[in-house]
Design an enzyme around this catalytic site. Structure first.
Site, PDB file in Angstrom:
ATOM      1  N   GLY A   1      -5.501   1.496   3.502  1.00 16.31           N
ATOM      2  CA  GLY A   1      -5.257   2.377   2.370  1.00 16.31           C
ATOM      3  C   GLY A   1      -3.917   2.224   1.705  1.00 16.31           C
ATOM      4  N   CYS A   2      -3.045   1.353   2.195  1.00 18.89           N
ATOM      5  CA  CYS A   2      -1.682   1.305   1.667  1.00 18.89           C
ATOM      6  C   CYS A   2      -1.251  -0.117   1.435  1.00 18.89           C
ATOM      7  CB  CYS A   2      -0.722   1.983   2.641  1.00 18.89           C
ATOM      8  SG  CYS A   2       0.995   1.907   2.125  1.00 18.89           S
ATOM      9  N   GLY A   3      -0.708  -0.393   0.268  1.00 19.43           N
ATOM     10  CA  GLY A   3      -0.265  -1.746  -0.039  1.00 19.43           C
ATOM     11  C   GLY A   3       1.224  -1.929   0.040  1.00 19.43           C
TER      12      GLY A   3
END
Length: 274
Positions: free
Chosen positions: A110-112
């Site tokens: 969910g996180c880049g």
């Protein structure tokens, strides 16, 4: 060792008021993928184990490790019981960039931006795309996400993966990639485009996700001047897109879309866009 299958079967019980039913579902796999440059692991991302060669090239380009795929002298994809390694060797002139772009933590789906060493890296400057990119018709933008549906075999089976596609004016979506991570899908697409010689500035990126900061950053780093998405942009992402000269068309779901910035790339008189 062979690459793992990107999909897996699972048993479940479908429950409704007053009834239950045994069902089988198809689920996407997510596997640790290590980006290894010159023998040093720079990042470990959770990704769908498919098109890892495209992922390696796209990640390298969008993260600024290289500015051209030719700066990757070689790339070997090695599968282990613990995950997959993309082992890349860079040309000598990219050693300094390798140090500057170091990441040390695993990036969850969910996180880049997880694992970036400094806030300065998260707020890096982007290429200026003002005056670049094609002009699209209203129908091309409204039909973009539906056109992308034809490129989503993993989604059709699992209903649990994102897709990123490349739309060429007059041709619709001509290439796409899927992954459990929306950032990974875009990196895979950008890598595939680089390997096939497709210029991001000639078309538009089409996303099944929201438009977040990192998606704008990756689009800009690839030279893409138009983002079309099925969901909304974040406020910060919109400010970045405005500053970088990127057209953002969101909520594109077949009947229309919201044009947030840079309407000059639309074949219509649109005067109410900031």
């Amino acid at each position: 060792m062979t690459m793992p299958d990107p999909l897996a079967a699972a048993k479940a019980t479908h429950v409704r008021p007053g009834s239950t039913q045994a069902v089988r579902r198809t689920l996407p796999e997510e596997t640790p993928v290590a980006m290894v440059y010159d023998g040093t692991t720079l990042a470990v991302m959770m990704a769908t184990p498919a098109h890892i060669d495209d992922f390696a090239v796209g990640f390298s380009l969008t993260e600024g490790v290289v500015t051209d795929q030719g700066q990757i002298a070689s790339c070997d994809i090695v599968s282990h019981d613990q995950g997959i390694e993309a082992r890349m060797w860079l040309t000598e002139d990219r050693a300094e960039a390798l140090s500057a772009r170091r990441r040390t933590l695993a990036g969850p789906v969910g996180c880049g931006l997880c694992g970036i060493d400094s806030l300065a890296e998260a707020a890096r400057s982007l290429p200026d795309l003002h005056g670049r990119g094609p002009v699209l018709g209203v129908d091309e933008i409204t039909g973009a996400t539906e056109s992308l549906r034809d490129w989503q075999p993993l989604h059709d089976q699992s209903h649990a993966v994102h897709a990123a596609g490349f739309l060429l004016p007059g041709h619709g979506v001509v290439l796409a990639r899927e992954d459990v991570g929306r950032h990974n899908a875009l990196d895979k697409l950008i890598g595939a485009m680089a390997r096939q010689g497709l210029d991001a500035g000639q078309g538009a990126f089409v996303l099944t996700s929201r438009v977040s900061v990192e998606m704008v950053q990756k689009c800009a780093m690839a030279g893409g001047a138009i983002l079309i998405a099925v969901s909304a942009p974040t406020a910060h992402a919109l400010r970045l897109a405005q500053g970088a000269g990127i057209t953002v068309a969101a909520f594109a779901r077949g009947e229309g879309f919201d044009l947030f910035c840079h309407p000059e790339r639309l074949k219509a008189e649109v005067s109410d866009v900031a």
